[in-house]
Motif scaffolding. Structure first.
Motif, short mmCIF file in Angstrom:
data_model
loop_
_atom_site.label_atom_id
_atom_site.label_comp_id
_atom_site.label_asym_id
_atom_site.label_seq_id
_atom_site.Cartn_x
_atom_site.Cartn_y
_atom_site.Cartn_z
N TYR A 104 103.38 55.50 111.13
CA TYR A 104 104.41 55.35 110.10
C TYR A 104 105.09 56.68 109.77
CZ TYR A 104 102.59 50.64 109.29
OH TYR A 104 102.20 49.33 109.45
N ARG A 155 105.49 46.77 95.65
CA ARG A 155 105.98 45.41 95.82
C ARG A 155 107.34 45.28 95.14
NH1 ARG A 155 102.12 45.65 98.65
NH2 ARG A 155 100.61 44.01 99.10
N GLN A 202 96.05 54.17 114.93
CA GLN A 202 96.80 53.71 113.75
C GLN A 202 98.27 53.56 114.13
OE1 GLN A 202 95.61 53.03 110.71
NE2 GLN A 202 93.52 53.71 111.08
N ARG A 203 98.99 52.76 113.36
CA ARG A 203 100.44 52.73 113.50
C ARG A 203 100.99 54.11 113.09
NH1 ARG A 203 102.71 47.47 114.90
NH2 ARG A 203 101.26 45.92 114.08
N PRO A 225 98.97 40.88 101.32
CA PRO A 225 99.33 41.81 102.39
C PRO A 225 100.40 41.19 103.28
CG PRO A 225 97.29 40.67 102.92
CD PRO A 225 97.68 40.22 101.54
N ARG A 273 93.69 53.04 106.07
CA ARG A 273 94.25 53.50 107.36
C ARG A 273 93.57 54.76 107.86
NH1 ARG A 273 98.90 51.58 104.54
NH2 ARG A 273 99.63 49.63 105.49
N MET A 330 94.31 38.39 113.95
CA MET A 330 94.21 39.69 113.28
C MET A 330 93.02 40.46 113.87
SD MET A 330 96.53 40.11 110.87
CE MET A 330 96.04 41.42 109.76
N ASN A 388 104.42 45.64 105.22
CA ASN A 388 104.84 45.37 103.82
C ASN A 388 106.28 44.84 103.77
OD1 ASN A 388 104.34 45.17 101.07
ND2 ASN A 388 104.80 47.32 100.65
N THR A 397 96.88 45.78 114.67
CA THR A 397 97.40 44.53 115.26
C THR A 397 98.47 44.77 116.33
OG1 THR A 397 99.00 44.33 113.45
CG2 THR A 397 96.93 43.21 113.15
N GLN A 398 98.63 46.03 116.76
CA GLN A 398 99.64 46.31 117.79
C GLN A 398 99.42 45.45 119.04
OE1 GLN A 398 97.49 48.50 116.35
NE2 GLN A 398 98.33 50.56 116.24
N ARG A 416 93.11 45.18 95.73
CA ARG A 416 92.88 45.29 97.18
C ARG A 416 93.95 46.16 97.85
NH1 ARG A 416 95.41 44.30 101.22
NH2 ARG A 416 97.07 43.53 99.87
N ARG A 417 93.55 47.05 98.75
CA ARG A 417 94.52 47.88 99.47
C ARG A 417 94.11 47.98 100.94
NH1 ARG A 417 97.22 47.85 95.65
NH2 ARG A 417 98.12 46.37 97.10
N VAL A 471 106.08 50.59 104.15
CA VAL A 471 104.81 51.32 103.98
C VAL A 471 105.10 52.71 103.41
CG1 VAL A 471 102.75 52.20 105.15
CG2 VAL A 471 103.79 50.03 105.88
N ILE A 495 101.60 34.55 109.00
CA ILE A 495 100.29 35.01 108.51
C ILE A 495 100.47 35.66 107.13
CG2 ILE A 495 98.44 36.69 108.91
CD1 ILE A 495 98.73 36.16 111.90
C1 LIG Z 1 100.01 40.18 109.94
C2 LIG Z 1 99.69 41.57 109.43
C3 LIG Z 1 99.57 42.62 110.34
C4 LIG Z 1 99.27 43.91 109.88
N1 LIG Z 1 99.11 44.93 110.79
C5 LIG Z 1 98.81 46.19 110.36
C6 LIG Z 1 98.59 47.26 111.30
O1 LIG Z 1 98.63 47.08 112.51
N2 LIG Z 1 98.32 48.49 110.79
C7 LIG Z 1 98.26 48.74 109.44
O2 LIG Z 1 98.02 49.88 109.05
N3 LIG Z 1 98.43 47.73 108.54
C8 LIG Z 1 98.70 46.48 108.97
N4 LIG Z 1 98.86 45.46 108.06
C9 LIG Z 1 98.73 45.75 106.62
C10 LIG Z 1 100.08 45.93 105.94
O3 LIG Z 1 100.71 47.12 106.39
C11 LIG Z 1 99.85 45.96 104.42
O4 LIG Z 1 99.38 44.72 104.00
C12 LIG Z 1 101.13 46.27 103.63
O5 LIG Z 1 101.61 47.56 103.94
C13 LIG Z 1 100.89 46.18 102.12
O6 LIG Z 1 99.92 47.12 101.71
P1 LIG Z 1 98.56 46.66 101.00
O7 LIG Z 1 97.84 45.73 101.96
O8 LIG Z 1 97.80 47.96 100.78
O9 LIG Z 1 98.90 45.98 99.74
C14 LIG Z 1 99.12 44.16 108.50
C15 LIG Z 1 99.23 43.08 107.59
C16 LIG Z 1 99.50 41.79 108.05
C17 LIG Z 1 99.57 40.66 107.05
#
Ligand SMILES: Cc1cc2nc3c(=O)[nH]c(=O)nc-3n(C[C@H](O)[C@H](O)[C@H](O)COP(=O)(O)O)c2cc1C
Length: 325
Positions: A219, A317, A216-217, A21, A123, A302, A25, A278-279, A119-120, A198, A60
């Protein structure tokens, strides 16, 4: 180790590490393989200039990639020899890894390896299925083994405080053009063939609110984007947990990333997913408040909710050719 098999192990490790992650992304990493050593470098062009000026989230993310490399090496039968931040004159060189002694990977390590691509990030709310306490205890131990602390937040009042902080941070970021532009830069419209950021298929178009509501963020940002997956049954908050480290050094950010991926793969092996919020941690005054009031003085790295979900999500990816020097 014979050269041919060394190459196979190192290639397999780098191939898999792409699935770690990363914030938005961004995939802020580069790998190189020389003889029997993998080097992991930070790709600082991919740092979030507004949300992550210090590079904490970047490290991270790279720490999560490092744990993935270690896991694959173990699954392939070698104990990795890891050096973190090996050269103070080359701060972008985050780690080197070499296959060490022959080992037989245990069942759990093989299970973690099996989750790397599956793993995913989730949201939305979770299904009304409890996460066993025993699993949470194991996740706590997984984080500790990487030098970080995972603390499940059991008090409803403390969960309320974290949810409120999340909403406040999201509200402020949504009003701030610089933050919004950065999120838009990494959001991808439906059908995009970009291999980072994303994708619109990575979050629901409409998700019922959990109680308390964790923002949520955004996006989709004013667009009608998002998957059509039916989220009506998904309103559980899940277990709220904060990952912290004793200090806030670059080494500890990498540790936090390794702990994060260890926790996520272990959870995934037991059918549990994570949602992140994580905002708050991108806004220093709010992060400091959380540190003092909720995290007993440790540095929050986190914020997550852990729970069970039955819907499929998509992520993307970049190909190996773009991340391997
Ligand atoms: C340091 C860090 C902070 C993240 N913060 C958020 C967040 O605030 N909201 C969110 O929806 N995903 C967050 N993510 C997840 C990433 O968006 C996600 O890992 C990336 O889009 C890849 O998707 P996947 O985890 O499904 O493979 C965070 C990941 C990391 C490593």
């Amino acid at each position: 180790m014979a050269t041919r098999s060394a190459k196979r192990v190192l290639d397999a490790a780098v191939e898999a590490a792409r699935w770690a992650p990363s914030v938005h992304n961004t995939q802020p990493w580069m790998f190189s393989v020389a003889e029997d050593e993998i080097s992991l470098r930070a790709d600082t062009d991919r740092k979030l200039r507004v949300g992550d000026a210090s590079g904490r989230e970047l490290l991270i993310s790279c720490g999560a990639a490092l744990f993935t490399l270690r896991t694959v090496m173990r699954c392939e039968g070698f104990e990795p020899i890891v050096r973190i931040l090996p050269d103070p004159d080359r701060p972008s060189l985050l780690a080197t890894l070499r296959p060490g002694a022959d080992i037989q990977a245990d069942e759990l390590t093989v299970a973690l390896g099996g989750e790397i691509e599956r793993r995913r990030t989730h949201r939305a709310g979770f299904a009304d299925v409890p996460v066993p306490d025993e699993l949470i205890e194991r996740l706590v131990r997984a984080a500790s083994s990487e030098g970080a602390h995972l603390t499940p937040v059991r008090s409803a009042d403390a969960v309320d405080v974290i949810a409120a902080l999340t909403r406040a941070a999201q509200g402020v970021q949504a009003q701030d053009r610089r933050f919004s532009l950065e999120v838009i830069r990494w959001a991808r419209p439906p059908g995009s063939n970009r291999k980072d950021g994303v994708p619109a298929e990575g979050y629901p178009r409409q998700a019922p609110r959990t109680e308390p509501h964790f923002a949520q963020r955004d996006y989709a940002w004013r667009h009608d984007w998002g998957s059509q997956a039916d989220q009506r049954g998904s309103v559980a908050t899940g277990v709220v947990a904060v990952l912290t480290t004793p200090g806030d050094s670059r080494q500890e950010w990498i540790d936090a990333g390794q702990a994060l991926q260890h926790v996520l793969l272990h959870a995934s092996a037991y059918g549990v997913s994570a949602a992140f919020h994580t905002q708050v941690l991108e806004m220093e005054p709010l992060r400091e408040f959380l540190r003092r009031e909720v995290c007993s003085g440790e540095y929050p790295q986190m914020i997550m909710r852990l729970g069970v979900t039955f819907d499929d999500k998509t992520s993307v990816r970049r190909p190996l050719s773009e991340v391997l020097e």
